[in-house]
Design a protein around this motif. Structure first.
Motif, PDB file in Angstrom:
ATOM      1  N   LEU A 165       0.828  -1.207   0.000  1.00 51.91           N
ATOM      2  CA  LEU A 165       0.000   0.000   0.000  1.00 51.91           C
ATOM      3  C   LEU A 165       0.862   1.256   0.000  1.00 51.91           C
ATOM      4  O   LEU A 165       1.859   1.343   0.717  1.00 51.91           O
ATOM      5  N   ASP A 166       0.444   2.217  -0.791  1.00 59.23           N
ATOM      6  CA  ASP A 166       1.140   3.494  -0.924  1.00 59.23           C
ATOM      7  C   ASP A 166       0.520   4.491   0.053  1.00 59.23           C
ATOM      8  O   ASP A 166      -0.692   4.519   0.235  1.00 59.23           O
ATOM      9  N   ASN A 167       1.381   5.287   0.670  1.00 61.62           N
ATOM     10  CA  ASN A 167       0.942   6.357   1.584  1.00 61.62           C
ATOM     11  C   ASN A 167       1.552   7.651   1.135  1.00 61.62           C
ATOM     12  O   ASN A 167       2.751   7.669   0.842  1.00 61.62           O
ATOM     13  N   TYR A 168       0.802   8.723   1.194  1.00 58.98           N
ATOM     14  CA  TYR A 168       1.374  10.028   0.875  1.00 58.98           C
ATOM     15  C   TYR A 168       1.319  10.890   2.123  1.00 58.98           C
ATOM     16  O   TYR A 168       0.238  11.051   2.716  1.00 58.98           O
ATOM     17  N   GLN A 175       3.950  13.964   4.673  1.00 57.26           N
ATOM     18  CA  GLN A 175       5.087  14.875   4.732  1.00 57.26           C
ATOM     19  C   GLN A 175       5.606  14.955   6.165  1.00 57.26           C
ATOM     20  O   GLN A 175       4.862  14.659   7.100  1.00 57.26           O
ATOM     21  N   THR A 176       6.832  15.392   6.300  1.00 57.08           N
ATOM     22  CA  THR A 176       7.400  15.629   7.628  1.00 57.08           C
ATOM     23  C   THR A 176       6.411  16.458   8.461  1.00 57.08           C
ATOM     24  O   THR A 176       6.200  16.200   9.642  1.00 57.08           O
ATOM     25  N   GLU A 177       5.826  17.448   7.822  1.00 57.47           N
ATOM     26  CA  GLU A 177       4.945  18.372   8.529  1.00 57.47           C
ATOM     27  C   GLU A 177       3.745  17.669   9.165  1.00 57.47           C
ATOM     28  O   GLU A 177       3.289  18.064  10.231  1.00 57.47           O
ATOM     29  N   PHE A 218       2.489  21.973  -1.298  1.00 58.23           N
ATOM     30  CA  PHE A 218       3.445  22.226  -2.380  1.00 58.23           C
ATOM     31  C   PHE A 218       3.584  21.022  -3.313  1.00 58.23           C
ATOM     32  O   PHE A 218       4.643  20.778  -3.873  1.00 58.23           O
ATOM     33  N   ASP A 219       2.518  20.255  -3.439  1.00 58.76           N
ATOM     34  CA  ASP A 219       2.497  19.161  -4.410  1.00 58.76           C
ATOM     35  C   ASP A 219       1.350  19.370  -5.390  1.00 58.76           C
ATOM     36  O   ASP A 219       0.263  19.793  -5.005  1.00 58.76           O
ATOM     37  N   TRP A 220       1.617  19.051  -6.662  1.00 58.09           N
ATOM     38  CA  TRP A 220       0.566  19.011  -7.675  1.00 58.09           C
ATOM     39  C   TRP A 220      -0.104  17.646  -7.614  1.00 58.09           C
ATOM     40  O   TRP A 220       0.565  16.647  -7.357  1.00 58.09           O
ATOM     41  N   GLY A 243       4.032  15.791  -8.443  1.00 59.47           N
ATOM     42  CA  GLY A 243       5.350  16.398  -8.209  1.00 59.47           C
ATOM     43  C   GLY A 243       5.217  17.715  -7.471  1.00 59.47           C
ATOM     44  O   GLY A 243       4.119  18.248  -7.314  1.00 59.47           O
ATOM     45  N   ARG A 244       6.334  18.258  -7.055  1.00 62.21           N
ATOM     46  CA  ARG A 244       6.337  19.460  -6.220  1.00 62.21           C
ATOM     47  C   ARG A 244       6.051  20.719  -7.047  1.00 62.21           C
ATOM     48  O   ARG A 244       6.417  20.814  -8.220  1.00 62.21           O
ATOM     49  N   THR A 245       5.429  21.679  -6.398  1.00 65.84           N
ATOM     50  CA  THR A 245       5.200  22.972  -7.039  1.00 65.84           C
ATOM     51  C   THR A 245       6.379  23.898  -6.777  1.00 65.84           C
ATOM     52  O   THR A 245       6.487  24.961  -7.360  1.00 65.84           O
ATOM     53  N   HIS A 247      14.116  11.412   0.448  1.00 59.23           N
ATOM     54  CA  HIS A 247      14.653  12.438   1.339  1.00 59.23           C
ATOM     55  C   HIS A 247      14.516  13.798   0.699  1.00 59.23           C
ATOM     56  O   HIS A 247      14.885  13.997  -0.445  1.00 59.23           O
ATOM     57  N   ARG A 248      13.991  14.738   1.473  1.00 57.02           N
ATOM     58  CA  ARG A 248      13.707  16.043   0.915  1.00 57.02           C
ATOM     59  C   ARG A 248      14.928  16.966   1.010  1.00 57.02           C
ATOM     60  O   ARG A 248      15.510  17.118   2.076  1.00 57.02           O
ATOM     61  N   LEU A 249      15.297  17.559  -0.098  1.00 62.03           N
ATOM     62  CA  LEU A 249      16.439  18.475  -0.116  1.00 62.03           C
ATOM     63  C   LEU A 249      16.002  19.784  -0.766  1.00 62.03           C
ATOM     64  O   LEU A 249      15.261  19.777  -1.736  1.00 62.03           O
TER      65      LEU A 249
HETATM   66  P1  AMP Z   1       9.203  14.513   3.390  1.00 69.01           P
HETATM   67  O1  AMP Z   1       8.650  15.583   4.237  1.00 69.01           O
HETATM   68  O2  AMP Z   1      10.685  14.540   3.312  1.00 69.01           O
HETATM   69  O3  AMP Z   1       8.654  13.165   3.758  1.00 69.01           O
HETATM   70  O4  AMP Z   1       8.741  14.793   1.892  1.00 69.01           O
HETATM   71  C1  AMP Z   1       7.382  14.935   1.599  1.00 69.01           C
HETATM   72  C2  AMP Z   1       7.202  15.003   0.117  1.00 69.01           C
HETATM   73  O5  AMP Z   1       7.540  13.739  -0.471  1.00 69.01           O
HETATM   74  C3  AMP Z   1       5.788  15.255  -0.299  1.00 69.01           C
HETATM   75  O6  AMP Z   1       5.467  16.621  -0.283  1.00 69.01           O
HETATM   76  C4  AMP Z   1       5.778  14.661  -1.701  1.00 69.01           C
HETATM   77  O7  AMP Z   1       6.342  15.535  -2.633  1.00 69.01           O
HETATM   78  C5  AMP Z   1       6.668  13.452  -1.554  1.00 69.01           C
HETATM   79  N1  AMP Z   1       5.892  12.235  -1.218  1.00 69.01           N
HETATM   80  C6  AMP Z   1       5.764  11.654  -0.016  1.00 69.01           C
HETATM   81  N2  AMP Z   1       5.028  10.531  -0.098  1.00 69.01           N
HETATM   82  C7  AMP Z   1       4.658  10.386  -1.384  1.00 69.01           C
HETATM   83  C8  AMP Z   1       3.864   9.432  -2.110  1.00 69.01           C
HETATM   84  N3  AMP Z   1       3.338   8.367  -1.521  1.00 69.01           N
HETATM   85  N4  AMP Z   1       3.683   9.646  -3.421  1.00 69.01           N
HETATM   86  C9  AMP Z   1       4.221  10.716  -4.041  1.00 69.01           C
HETATM   87  N5  AMP Z   1       4.972  11.637  -3.419  1.00 69.01           N
HETATM   88  C10 AMP Z   1       5.207  11.490  -2.103  1.00 69.01           C
END
Ligand code: AMP
Length: 637
Positions: A386-389, A391-393, A481-483, A496-498, A507-509
């Motif tokens: 399973l995919d999860n979306y 953010q750190t926030e 900040f994601d499309w 992807g990111r805006t 890892h976010r850079l």
């Molecule tokens: P981070 O805070 O380092 O975990 O990065 C969060 C960012 O990673 C999000 O704003 C997305 O751009 C990307 N991201 C995290 N999970 C997913 C996912 N399941 N599918 C696509 N992008 C993701």
């Protein structure tokens, strides 16, 4: 089992009743007076007036029922070590560590920087901080001295906890020398540094009066008991720095009660781990996934958590599946990149072990491409992938399946629908108007108040919290900040990111951070950093640097030497995670007539796409120069 739609609707239409119910999943020393205080939008305070403690809920609470059950299992294929701690033993270690920290002056509200490899002591330190009401801030071990110093100066810690070294792929990665350097760079160095000596670096340098040996201090506090500090629900539990569009990392501040409830609830409904079962999150404590699902989530839920130091392919690509068989893991969590790495190995590795205990494999942190999703699903026939979306926030998922409420059919390429508690919307990137039609692209936003567990502010900077996250549109909406697009079933697809954030292996850079590091090189006049599509890591960092002295452009050897120097500068300043995959030395950079760097056009060219609208470009020759540089030296795969 009910319908997820009903469950979701209840969380949105009657959030207070919904979350009050979820709040029963944890212990409260004092009940809350109100579920939510949203009187100062966009700030939200959850479970106002309630008092609780993360360490109590993760450890002490389980002693009555599961004292002898393993709480923490540690495996290192780097140092060939294996250790197990029952809940009773974890309780003893955490108490001892809390006593150690207290003896070094750590009290409620103080910050403690943790710069440690994946060892049990790192978990003890986090839980000990929570016990004392101190605020931990873990800095990922892949960050170098300058990055560490910036975080130290923002958090102003009283203590830093580190180790002599970590290990990666059989090589020692020194930590302590980086700490020493960071403390000379920092304006607010902590008075004390607690050092775990793993015996990896002989004769590690010691600064007397400042450095304290972990084991020696530990012996002094053997058997100590430290009472839990009861925290008001909105008091901070930790700070975790993350990159954005500016060069200065943001300290994501997490509360206590809201986070505990969100995690406990996610363990039940999303991750569906049962108390007594085993969860293996292959990530790092330096990232949010590590905080939420190596340390706090599984322990809050009375599970056994597996802490793994090592790579997925050492000693061979069967190592994770061996762990799953050995510990009867039922829930696993990792990143798509890790699976793509495994996909390149012989599929026979997957068949070598009995993985039938594994019900769920969750993947997050970056887009999960359909072929990888399909490959791993086929390779693990008894496991749902399973995919999860998130953010750190947010600290826990925004989009994804909620199989504990209602299992849904997987849809390749989509993490799924909005998670309960989140009012997710798509809005037009310019006008901010809601995009309601199916399959239309929009910016993914969350209507405040954010649910429990999400960041409560940016550490020490409420104004930045509001200006960064809630000021993109006329109405205050939390900007991810994601499309994304949403289909007719309500399932989202992340595009992807805006902004200019790069995602390498989950890892976010921040581009700006890397550009600032490169500009620190005396021979560089200017630089553009972009994220370029990569089959394995999702994206890689690529830099295009203009030398001050045009003579350095002439010969290939000079360009190569400069490019190596630039890579080393990034490695030294920010750390190995940010090291570019390629640095191209070019004559100039494409900009608009008003001087704005055309990063998107550079990115397009590097990805072999059309550069887009170039009507405002000042010098079309610059883009051609970049094209030529890429052609002369295609980036290594
Ligand atoms: P981070 O805070 O380092 O975990 O990065 C969060 C960012 O990673 C999000 O704003 C997305 O751009 C990307 N991201 C995290 N999970 C997913 C996912 N399941 N599918 C696509 N992008 C993701």
């Amino acid at each position: 089992m009910g319908s997820y739609l009903d469950f979701y609707r209840r969380s949105i239409e009657a959030p207070e009743a919904f979350w009050a119910e979820q709040a029963r999943l944890i212990d409260w020393e004092r009940p809350f007076d109100a579920v939510l205080d949203a009187s100062r939008p966009p700030f939200a305070r959850w479970f106002v007036g309630g008092r609780t403690n993360l360490c109590h809920n993760a450890v002490d609470r389980h002693l009555a029922t599961r004292a002898d059950q393993p709480a923490l299992v540690f495996e290192s294929t780097e140092t060939d070590q294996r250790r197990q701690y029952t809940y009773a033993q974890l309780h003893a270690e955490v108490n001892r560590t809390a006593a150690m920290l207290r003896s070094l002056g750590v009290k409620r509200g103080d910050r403690v920087i943790v710069y440690m490899p994946m060892v049990p002591e790192a978990v003890f330190v986090l839980l000990a901080c929570a016990r004392l009401g101190a605020i931990h801030s873990v800095v990922f071990g892949g960050f170098a001295a300058h990055s560490l110093a910036m975080r130290i100066d923002d958090a102003k810690p009283v203590l830093l906890v580190t180790a002599d070294a970590g290990m990666r792929a059989g090589r020692v990665v020194p930590y302590k020398p980086l700490v020493d350097e960071a403390l000379t760079l920092a304006k607010h160095p902590p008075a004390r540094v607690l050092v775990l000596d793993r015996g990896l670096v002989p004769n590690s340098p010691v600064t007397p009066e400042r450095d304290v040996d972990f084991a020696t201090l530990g012996r002094e506090h053997e058997g100590a008991r430290v009472p839990v500090e009861w925290m008001e629900s909105s008091e901070p539990s930790y700070i975790l720095y993350t990159s954005g569009t500016t060069g200065k990392p943001k300290g994501v501040q997490r509360d206590t009660g809201g986070y505990a409830v969100a995690l406990a609830s996610s363990m039940r409904h999303i991750y569906t781990g049962q108390p007594g079962e085993v969860m293996f999150t292959a990530s790092d404590i330096g990232w949010v996934v590590g905080h939420s699902y190596i340390v706090y989530g599984p322990l809050l839920n009375g599970m056994t958590t597996v802490l793994y130091e090592g790579l997925p392919i050492r000693p061979d690509a069967a190592v994770w599946w061996r762990l799953i068989e050995q510990y009867r893991v039922s829930v696993m969590f990792t990143s798509p990149t890790a699976i793509r790495i495994l996909k390149k190995q012989d599929a026979a590795f997957l068949k070598r072990h009995d993985t039938s205990s594994l019900r769920y494999l969750f993947l997050a942190g970056e887009p999960l491409d359909a072929p990888t999703h399909a490959w791993i699903s086929d390779a693990l026939p008894s496991t749902q992938v399973l995919d999860n979306y998130w953010q750190t926030e947010t600290g826990w998922p925004i989009l994804g399946p909620v199989p504990g409420v209602e299992p849904r059919k997987r849809k390749l390429g989509s993490p799924g629908a909005a998670i309960y508690g989140y009012r997710v919307k798509l809005v037009d990137g310019l006008s901010g108007e809601e995009v309601t039609a199916a399959n239309q692209k929009g910016v993914l936003v969350i209507q405040p108040p954010l649910p429990p567990g999400c960041l409560s502010t940016v550490w020490g900077d409420d104004a930045r919290f509001v200006s960064t996250y809630f000021s993109s549109f006329d109405t205050p909406l939390y900007n991810t900040f994601d499309w994304a697009t949403r289909d007719a079933d309500g399932d989202y697809f992340i595009l992807g990111r805006t902004d200019d954030v790069i995602n390498v292996a989950g890892h976010r850079l921040g581009t700006r951070e890397i550009e600032e590091a490169i500009s620190g090189h005396p021979a560089i006049a200017e630089v553009a950093v972009v994220g370029v599509k990569d089959e394995l890591k999702g994206q890689v960092v690529m830099a295009f640097a203009v030398p001050k002295d045009p003579a350095r452009l002439q010969r290939e050897e000079d360009r190569d030497a400069l490019s190596r120097e630039v890579m080393d500068t990034v490695g030294r300043t920010l750390g190995a995670v940010a090291r570019p995959a390629a640095v191209y030395v070019v004559a100039n950079l494409p900009k608009t007539r008003s001087g704005k760097l055309l990063r998107r056009s550079i990115q397009a060219v590097a990805e072999d796409r059309e550069p887009g609208d170039l009507t405002t470009i000042e010098d079309p020759g610059a883009l051609e120069g970049i094209q030529a540089a890429l052609k002369a030296r295609p980036p290594k795969a």
